[in-house]
Design a protein around this motif. Structure first.
Motif, PDB file in Angstrom:
ATOM      1  N   TYR A 276      24.748 -53.621  52.307  1.00 55.32           N
ATOM      2  CA  TYR A 276      24.977 -52.469  51.443  1.00 55.32           C
ATOM      3  C   TYR A 276      26.474 -52.302  51.269  1.00 55.32           C
ATOM      4  O   TYR A 276      27.205 -52.196  52.256  1.00 55.32           O
TER       5      TYR A 276
ATOM      6  N   MET B 167      18.570 -47.697  49.039  1.00 57.01           N
ATOM      7  CA  MET B 167      17.236 -48.271  48.900  1.00 57.01           C
ATOM      8  C   MET B 167      16.240 -47.129  48.765  1.00 57.01           C
ATOM      9  O   MET B 167      16.235 -46.201  49.575  1.00 57.01           O
TER      10      MET B 167
ATOM     11  N   HIS C  50      10.084 -46.355  50.295  1.00 54.39           N
ATOM     12  CA  HIS C  50       9.020 -47.353  50.149  1.00 54.39           C
ATOM     13  C   HIS C  50       8.299 -47.534  51.478  1.00 54.39           C
ATOM     14  O   HIS C  50       8.791 -47.093  52.515  1.00 54.39           O
TER      15      HIS C  50
ATOM     16  N   ASP D 163       6.756 -50.592  54.070  1.00 53.49           N
ATOM     17  CA  ASP D 163       6.775 -52.029  54.332  1.00 53.49           C
ATOM     18  C   ASP D 163       5.328 -52.435  54.564  1.00 53.49           C
ATOM     19  O   ASP D 163       4.788 -52.205  55.650  1.00 53.49           O
TER      20      ASP D 163
ATOM     21  N   HIS E 245      10.051 -44.928  53.980  1.00 53.81           N
ATOM     22  CA  HIS E 245      11.438 -44.856  54.450  1.00 53.81           C
ATOM     23  C   HIS E 245      12.359 -45.405  53.366  1.00 53.81           C
ATOM     24  O   HIS E 245      11.901 -46.070  52.432  1.00 53.81           O
TER      25      HIS E 245
ATOM     26  N   VAL F  83      17.005 -45.566  52.194  1.00 50.04           N
ATOM     27  CA  VAL F  83      18.401 -45.244  52.516  1.00 50.04           C
ATOM     28  C   VAL F  83      18.981 -44.526  51.312  1.00 50.04           C
ATOM     29  O   VAL F  83      19.063 -45.104  50.222  1.00 50.04           O
TER      30      VAL F  83
ATOM     31  N   ARG G 174      27.688 -52.204  55.080  1.00 46.78           N
ATOM     32  CA  ARG G 174      26.697 -52.154  56.174  1.00 46.78           C
ATOM     33  C   ARG G 174      25.744 -53.345  56.102  1.00 46.78           C
ATOM     34  O   ARG G 174      25.261 -53.685  55.022  1.00 46.78           O
TER      35      ARG G 174
ATOM     36  N   ASN H 101      22.042 -54.440  57.463  1.00 48.21           N
ATOM     37  CA  ASN H 101      20.821 -53.992  58.126  1.00 48.21           C
ATOM     38  C   ASN H 101      19.889 -55.186  58.252  1.00 48.21           C
ATOM     39  O   ASN H 101      19.685 -55.935  57.291  1.00 48.21           O
TER      40      ASN H 101
ATOM     41  N   THR I  55      16.018 -56.156  59.283  1.00 50.55           N
ATOM     42  CA  THR I  55      14.689 -55.695  59.678  1.00 50.55           C
ATOM     43  C   THR I  55      13.853 -56.910  60.048  1.00 50.55           C
ATOM     44  O   THR I  55      13.654 -57.821  59.245  1.00 50.55           O
TER      45      THR I  55
ATOM     46  N   ARG J  35      10.304 -58.499  61.302  1.00 50.39           N
ATOM     47  CA  ARG J  35       8.873 -58.247  61.126  1.00 50.39           C
ATOM     48  C   ARG J  35       8.111 -59.474  61.603  1.00 50.39           C
ATOM     49  O   ARG J  35       8.678 -60.561  61.702  1.00 50.39           O
TER      50      ARG J  35
HETATM   51  O1  LIG Z   1      18.563 -50.368  55.628  1.00 55.68           O
HETATM   52  C1  LIG Z   1      17.724 -49.749  56.255  1.00 55.68           C
HETATM   53  O2  LIG Z   1      18.006 -49.049  57.233  1.00 55.68           O
HETATM   54  C2  LIG Z   1      16.283 -49.789  55.819  1.00 55.68           C
HETATM   55  C3  LIG Z   1      15.914 -51.107  55.189  1.00 55.68           C
HETATM   56  C4  LIG Z   1      14.518 -51.097  54.676  1.00 55.68           C
HETATM   57  O3  LIG Z   1      13.942 -50.083  54.423  1.00 55.68           O
HETATM   58  C5  LIG Z   1      13.806 -52.354  54.475  1.00 55.68           C
HETATM   59  O4  LIG Z   1      14.417 -53.428  54.601  1.00 55.68           O
HETATM   60  O5  LIG Z   1      12.605 -52.295  54.172  1.00 55.68           O
END
Ligand SMILES: O=C(O)CCC(=O)C(=O)O
Length: 212
Positions: free
Chosen positions: A109, A115, A118, A120, A178, A180, A197, A199, A201, A203
């Protein structure tokens, strides 16, 4: 800190040295042979992040996973680094859950990054049914993270995710909405020498019968 059933915010989980090493690894990945890109999603809109999927590629046009980036350049998704897989397992464990991650969505970001809200829900049906968590790691600038309920219209709580924080949501929280809403420019720890930033994730798409 547990913020609801199945949702755990692990504040300042990573030391500054760990963060520095992770940032260097993220930088190398997003500017590597298979670089991060700005996805265009199925409605035709551009996302407000640069994305690189590891292990499996999330296709923003079909909202499904695949091995090569057929919505962009047909390059294969780079493998999930082994230290990332270990880190995701340890974080899930710290939150009282289990995860054998087989993919990671790494997003960058910039100051205008965001974001939308949405769920997941593109991982496999058995993985979602088992409530295997999403493990999220934040590095760099602080994000205003929105965490809602199981319906889009449910109330949303805003939390600040700072550099070195992890956020884990699984079990009954796995499908909570969730997003951002914004980044706080210039808030990254100076030791990281970065703006913006990262991030990650983690999974797990595929699930072993013993985890069902
Ligand atoms: O950047 C975030 O903290 C959330 C990222 C997110 O929602 C996602 O990758 O599905």
């Amino acid at each position: 800190m547990e913020i609801g059933p199945g949702a755990v915010h692990l504040e300042r989980y990573f030391s500054i040295d760990d963060q520095r090493a992770l940032v260097a690894q993220c930088r190398a990945l997003v500017d590597g042979a298979v670089p991060a890109y700005v996805p265009i999603v199925r409605g035709g809109g551009k996302m407000h992040v640069r994305m690189l999927c590891l292990g499996k590629h999330w296709n923003g046009k079909t909202y499904s996973y695949e091995t090569t980036r057929s919505d962009f350049d047909n390059l294969p998704a780079p493998p999930l680094p082994e230290n990332f897989r270990t880190l995701a397992r340890d974080l899930a464990h710290a939150a009282g859950m289990t995860l054998d991650a087989d993919l990671c969505i790494l997003n960058y970001y910039d100051a205008d990054g965001r974001m939308g809200l949405h769920q997941d829900k593109d991982e496999s049906e058995p993985s979602l049914a088992a409530g295997l968590p999403v493990v999220s790691v934040s590095l760099g600038d602080t994000a205003r993270f929105l965490f809602g309920g199981l319906r889009r219209k449910d109330p949303v709580e805003a939390r600040l995710l700072e550099s070195g924080d992890a956020f884990v949501f699984g079990g009954p929280a796995r499908l909570r909405y969730h997003g951002v809403s914004r980044i706080v420019p210039g808030s990254a720890p100076p030791e990281l020498g970065m703006s913006g930033r990262f991030n990650l994730t983690f999974r797990q798409y595929d699930i072993a019968p013993s985890q069902m």
